[in-house]
Design a protein around this motif. Structure first.
Motif, PDB file in Angstrom:
ATOM      1  N   LYS A   5      51.213  46.016  37.946  1.00 47.49           N
ATOM      2  CA  LYS A   5      49.968  45.519  37.357  1.00 47.49           C
ATOM      3  C   LYS A   5      48.780  45.598  38.328  1.00 47.49           C
ATOM      4  CE  LYS A   5      48.229  41.285  35.255  1.00 47.49           C
ATOM      5  NZ  LYS A   5      48.629  39.988  34.708  1.00 47.49           N
ATOM      6  N   GLU A   6      48.928  45.049  39.510  1.00 43.67           N
ATOM      7  CA  GLU A   6      47.811  45.029  40.465  1.00 43.67           C
ATOM      8  C   GLU A   6      47.396  46.437  40.874  1.00 43.67           C
ATOM      9  OE1 GLU A   6      45.911  42.412  41.137  1.00 43.67           O
ATOM     10  OE2 GLU A   6      47.238  41.340  39.747  1.00 43.67           O
ATOM     11  N   LYS A   7      48.354  47.326  41.051  1.00 43.18           N
ATOM     12  CA  LYS A   7      48.053  48.706  41.431  1.00 43.18           C
ATOM     13  C   LYS A   7      47.308  49.422  40.301  1.00 43.18           C
ATOM     14  CE  LYS A   7      48.198  52.376  44.019  1.00 43.18           C
ATOM     15  NZ  LYS A   7      47.253  52.507  45.125  1.00 43.18           N
ATOM     16  N   ILE A   8      47.750  49.230  39.068  1.00 40.54           N
ATOM     17  CA  ILE A   8      47.092  49.858  37.918  1.00 40.54           C
ATOM     18  C   ILE A   8      45.649  49.384  37.824  1.00 40.54           C
ATOM     19  CG2 ILE A   8      47.039  49.946  35.386  1.00 40.54           C
ATOM     20  CD1 ILE A   8      50.158  49.851  35.528  1.00 40.54           C
ATOM     21  N   LEU A   9      45.436  48.076  37.951  1.00 40.04           N
ATOM     22  CA  LEU A   9      44.079  47.537  37.876  1.00 40.04           C
ATOM     23  C   LEU A   9      43.218  48.053  39.023  1.00 40.04           C
ATOM     24  CD1 LEU A   9      44.869  43.887  36.769  1.00 40.04           C
ATOM     25  CD2 LEU A   9      43.956  45.749  35.349  1.00 40.04           C
ATOM     26  N   GLU A  10      43.799  48.156  40.205  1.00 40.16           N
ATOM     27  CA  GLU A  10      43.077  48.686  41.356  1.00 40.16           C
ATOM     28  C   GLU A  10      42.638  50.124  41.112  1.00 40.16           C
ATOM     29  OE1 GLU A  10      44.235  50.085  45.853  1.00 40.16           O
ATOM     30  OE2 GLU A  10      45.115  48.199  45.147  1.00 40.16           O
ATOM     31  N   VAL A  11      43.541  50.948  40.589  1.00 35.34           N
ATOM     32  CA  VAL A  11      43.219  52.355  40.299  1.00 35.34           C
ATOM     33  C   VAL A  11      42.134  52.440  39.224  1.00 35.34           C
ATOM     34  CG1 VAL A  11      44.145  54.492  39.307  1.00 35.34           C
ATOM     35  CG2 VAL A  11      45.430  53.263  41.076  1.00 35.34           C
ATOM     36  N   CYS A  12      42.247  51.647  38.171  1.00 33.14           N
ATOM     37  CA  CYS A  12      41.244  51.660  37.099  1.00 33.14           C
ATOM     38  C   CYS A  12      39.877  51.249  37.627  1.00 33.14           C
ATOM     39  CB  CYS A  12      41.660  50.728  35.968  1.00 33.14           C
ATOM     40  SG  CYS A  12      43.017  51.333  34.957  1.00 33.14           S
ATOM     41  N   ASN A  13      39.827  50.194  38.423  1.00 32.38           N
ATOM     42  CA  ASN A  13      38.543  49.735  38.949  1.00 32.38           C
ATOM     43  C   ASN A  13      37.955  50.721  39.950  1.00 32.38           C
ATOM     44  OD1 ASN A  13      37.998  47.291  37.494  1.00 32.38           O
ATOM     45  ND2 ASN A  13      39.745  46.407  38.547  1.00 32.38           N
ATOM     46  N   MET A  21      30.580  52.847  33.984  1.00 34.75           N
ATOM     47  CA  MET A  21      31.296  51.572  34.072  1.00 34.75           C
ATOM     48  C   MET A  21      30.772  50.737  35.243  1.00 34.75           C
ATOM     49  SD  MET A  21      33.256  53.977  32.529  1.00 34.75           S
ATOM     50  CE  MET A  21      34.347  54.721  33.694  1.00 34.75           C
ATOM     51  N   GLN A  22      30.493  51.366  36.372  1.00 31.34           N
ATOM     52  CA  GLN A  22      29.926  50.630  37.509  1.00 31.34           C
ATOM     53  C   GLN A  22      28.512  50.158  37.172  1.00 31.34           C
ATOM     54  OE1 GLN A  22      29.331  52.776  41.238  1.00 31.34           O
ATOM     55  NE2 GLN A  22      29.678  50.889  42.367  1.00 31.34           N
ATOM     56  N   THR A  23      27.729  51.006  36.525  1.00 31.72           N
ATOM     57  CA  THR A  23      26.370  50.635  36.134  1.00 31.72           C
ATOM     58  C   THR A  23      26.376  49.385  35.251  1.00 31.72           C
ATOM     59  OG1 THR A  23      25.656  52.932  36.266  1.00 31.72           O
ATOM     60  CG2 THR A  23      24.293  51.449  34.940  1.00 31.72           C
ATOM     61  N   LEU A  24      27.354  49.293  34.356  1.00 30.12           N
ATOM     62  CA  LEU A  24      27.445  48.157  33.436  1.00 30.12           C
ATOM     63  C   LEU A  24      28.271  46.999  34.011  1.00 30.12           C
ATOM     64  CD1 LEU A  24      27.974  50.047  30.053  1.00 30.12           C
ATOM     65  CD2 LEU A  24      25.841  49.139  31.020  1.00 30.12           C
ATOM     66  N   ASP A  25      28.766  47.146  35.247  1.00 30.09           N
ATOM     67  CA  ASP A  25      29.590  46.119  35.910  1.00 30.09           C
ATOM     68  C   ASP A  25      30.875  45.804  35.142  1.00 30.09           C
ATOM     69  OD1 ASP A  25      27.798  45.752  38.099  1.00 30.09           O
ATOM     70  OD2 ASP A  25      26.533  44.505  36.803  1.00 30.09           O
ATOM     71  N   ILE A  26      31.466  46.826  34.539  1.00 25.01           N
ATOM     72  CA  ILE A  26      32.738  46.653  33.835  1.00 25.01           C
ATOM     73  C   ILE A  26      33.856  46.540  34.863  1.00 25.01           C
ATOM     74  CG2 ILE A  26      34.417  47.795  32.322  1.00 25.01           C
ATOM     75  CD1 ILE A  26      31.962  49.023  30.838  1.00 25.01           C
ATOM     76  N   GLU A  27      34.716  45.548  34.660  1.00 23.11           N
ATOM     77  CA  GLU A  27      35.845  45.314  35.558  1.00 23.11           C
ATOM     78  C   GLU A  27      37.124  45.189  34.740  1.00 23.11           C
ATOM     79  OE1 GLU A  27      37.394  41.983  38.782  1.00 23.11           O
ATOM     80  OE2 GLU A  27      35.694  41.533  37.496  1.00 23.11           O
ATOM     81  N   PHE A  28      38.131  45.968  35.093  1.00 19.19           N
ATOM     82  CA  PHE A  28      39.435  45.862  34.437  1.00 19.19           C
ATOM     83  C   PHE A  28      40.149  44.639  34.990  1.00 19.19           C
ATOM     84  CE2 PHE A  28      38.177  50.256  33.994  1.00 19.19           C
ATOM     85  CZ  PHE A  28      38.400  50.450  32.638  1.00 19.19           C
ATOM     86  N   THR A  29      40.710  43.821  34.091  1.00 20.97           N
ATOM     87  CA  THR A  29      41.216  42.514  34.505  1.00 20.97           C
ATOM     88  C   THR A  29      42.683  42.254  34.218  1.00 20.97           C
ATOM     89  OG1 THR A  29      40.467  41.548  32.422  1.00 20.97           O
ATOM     90  CG2 THR A  29      38.945  41.433  34.306  1.00 20.97           C
TER      91      THR A  29
END
Length: 140
Positions: A5-13, A21-29
């Protein structure tokens, strides 16, 4: 899935760097066996002129989370994932806080996938209900 889980979220972010996504401050949680979630702050950056969340920003959040989910749940090393159709019903406005998008797979075909994305506020009230169709194209 839990152990990754943590690795997947890290890769997505990390994949969001220097993108919309960075412009809109989207964060995978969060991620699970059949879902991916992300959040986006509701600030003037994503407002329409009258001070509420812009539907286009909501759709960008929905497509981002479902496309990332397709990449995770398909073999992203073998396929390009592209959105081919998105629909959104905006049912409630929001002017501050966060919106949360949860993408759930409805159909996981070899070529096309269908995702339902519920966008909610912090009280889990529905803001928008979106549907995204993605296509998996082989990398050659």
């Amino acid at each position: 899935m839990e152990q990754y889980k943590e690795k997947i979220l890290e890769v997505c972010n990390k994949a969001c760097e220097n993108t919309l996504m960075q412009t809109l401050d989207i964060e995978f949680t969060d991620v699970g066996e059949n879902f991916l979630t992300a959040r986006m702050p509701v600030t003037p950056k994503v407002h329409q002129p009258d001070g509420v969340l812009h539907g286009g920003a909501t759709v960008a959040l929905a497509e981002s989370v479902a496309s990332a989910a397709s990449y995770i749940f398909l073999d992203g090393q073998k396929f390009f994932v592209r959105g081919i159709e998105i629909a959104a019903n905006h049912v409630k406005s929001i002017s501050e806080g966060y919106v949360f998008a949860k993408a759930l797979i409805i159909h996981k075909g070899r070529t096309t996938q269908l995702w339902e994305i519920r966008v909610t506020n912090a009280e889990d009230q529905l803001i928008s209900l979106c549907k995204l169709t993605t296509i998996a194209l082989p990398k050659t």
